[in-house]
Design an enzyme around this catalytic site. Structure first.
Site, PDB file in Angstrom:
ATOM      1  N   GLN A 205       0.832  -1.215   0.000  1.00  0.00           N
ATOM      2  CA  GLN A 205       0.000   0.000   0.000  1.00  0.00           C
ATOM      3  C   GLN A 205       0.867   1.265   0.000  1.00  0.00           C
ATOM      4  OE1 GLN A 205      -3.148   0.725  -0.411  1.00  0.00           O
ATOM      5  NE2 GLN A 205      -3.883  -1.380  -0.600  1.00  0.00           N
ATOM      6  N   SER A 206       1.947   1.250  -0.748  1.00  0.00           N
ATOM      7  CA  SER A 206       2.863   2.395  -0.787  1.00  0.00           C
ATOM      8  C   SER A 206       2.222   3.630  -1.421  1.00  0.00           C
ATOM      9  CB  SER A 206       4.104   2.003  -1.593  1.00  0.00           C
ATOM     10  OG  SER A 206       4.874   3.151  -1.906  1.00  0.00           O
ATOM     11  N   ASN A 207       2.232   4.735  -0.682  1.00  0.00           N
ATOM     12  CA  ASN A 207       1.795   6.015  -1.245  1.00  0.00           C
ATOM     13  C   ASN A 207       2.827   6.541  -2.231  1.00  0.00           C
ATOM     14  OD1 ASN A 207      -0.537   6.310   0.596  1.00  0.00           O
ATOM     15  ND2 ASN A 207       1.072   6.438   2.148  1.00  0.00           N
TER      16      ASN A 207
ATOM     17  N   ALA B 150       4.752   4.733  -4.217  1.00  0.00           N
ATOM     18  CA  ALA B 150       4.596   4.027  -5.494  1.00  0.00           C
ATOM     19  C   ALA B 150       3.457   4.653  -6.295  1.00  0.00           C
ATOM     20  CB  ALA B 150       4.326   2.537  -5.238  1.00  0.00           C
TER      21      ALA B 150
END
Ligand SMILES: *Cc1c(COP(=O)(O)O)cnc(C)c1O
Length: 335
Positions: free
Chosen positions: A75-77, A79
């Protein structure tokens, strides 16, 4: 230092608003709490990585890259903001997503930021936890280079001296806003992870001699390791800017008491902070970063760490898109 010497793509919505949080201030009985809205940087629901990407993606473009690769948690912001920035520039984007939580549910694996990555046209591949993700990324990049692509790699969180320039810029912007309103700031508090945000801020604040203490609330590493990471990046960022040595080791302060069970695993205090901000101020925090940063802010206020007359600025680093990957953390609301 002079940021205009570095290539930059002006894509973020800046300056971000600086707002007073009256109801939260009243609820906690002071100090006066303000918020710097870096959740409103504009790109695909916003967030702090957009400021870093203004400098990183300018460098990628200058080097003639046709594709960027970066890495992060599922859930990388970071990325997601990289995927959005690349789409806007007509550049390819490939993401390596690390499973740091072991969550198996469909929302976590495919909704929230992951859905947005895919909507922006990025390609993704998954990795189990515990690998050296920057090394994994370089290996994938080498493969692409061998097939003739011009690849630009961005480290996790966009945290290198180029990315940190975005937060040197944020320090300049915040102090200019405060000066224009005659708003004395006594403390700045924010969530700290891959270190670029805090490193850039501390370099900017020290180079201006603002004399405002900065507190990073950790989301992963223990205190000593987190402070050392921030300090190392602050030093190389200051060198890049021609002001080597402006930051001393004791200017870098992190509090890692609010991590809970680990990265990406919201603690009860994280959920409480998310509910307080959404119910008192209509501001959306996230379960991985800003919710933990705000949990630290709230707890330290309750413990009397700040004086009632202080004015604190909480830097909101974004992340609300991740809420939709974490519906299981709100089962009490959903029923
Ligand atoms: C990445 C991130 C942070 C941490 O910033 P770093 O520069 O990695 O320390 C904080 N909040 C959110 C929402 C983020 O996505």
């Amino acid at each position: 230092m002079h940021l205009a010497r570095f290539p930059r793509l002006h894509l973020a919505h800046l300056p971000t608003p600086l707002e007073k949080l009256d109801r939260l201030t009243r609820e906690l009985g002071g100090p006066e709490i303000w918020i710097k809205r870096d959740d409103c940087t504009g790109l695909s629901t916003g967030g702090n990585k957009t400021r870093k990407l203004e400098f990183l993606m300018a460098e990628a473009q200058q080097q003639g890259a046709d594709i960027v690769i970066t890495q992060g948690a599922t859930q990388s912001n970071h990325a997601r903001q990289t995927a959005a920035f690349a789409a806007k520039l007509g550049m390819g984007c490939h993401l390596l997503l690390e499973d740091r939580t072991g969550y198996e549910d469909r929302n976590y694996r495919f909704s929230g930021n992951v859905l947005l990555d895919l909507l922006h046209g990025a390609t993704t591949e998954r990795r189990e936890s515990g690998l050296d993700m920057n090394a994994e990324m370089e290996a994938v990049a080498d493969g692409m280079r061998a097939s003739g692509k011009n690849v630009y790699t961005i480290p996790g969180g966009g945290s290198n001296p180029t990315g940190a320039l975005g937060y040197v810029n944020c320090a300049l912007e915040l102090i200019a806003q405060a000066n224009a309103q005659s708003l004395r700031i006594d403390h700045i508090v924010h969530a700290t992870g891959s270190a670029g945000t805090q490193a850039g801020l501390v370099v900017g604040l020290k180079a201006m001699n603002a004399n405002i203490p900065l507190l990073g609330i950790g989301v992963r590493a223990p205190k000593e390791a987190q402070e050392n990471n921030v300090y190392a990046l602050a030093q190389t960022t200051a060198e890049k800017l021609g002001c080597a040595g402006v930051v001393r080791r004791d200017d870098v302060v992190a509090n890692t008491d609010y991590v809970g069970e680990g990265y990406g695993l919201p603690a009860p205090s994280t959920i409480e902070a998310i509910k307080m901000f959404s119910q008192l101020e209509s501001i959306l925090l996230d379960p991985v970063y800003s919710g933990k940063g705000a949990a630290g802010l709230i707890d330290l206020i309750r413990k009397g760490r700040f004086s009632k007359n202080d004015r604190i600025v909480f830097l909101h680093t974004g992340g609300s898109a991740a809420l939709f990957g974490y519906t299981q953390a709100f089962d009490d609301l959903i029923g």
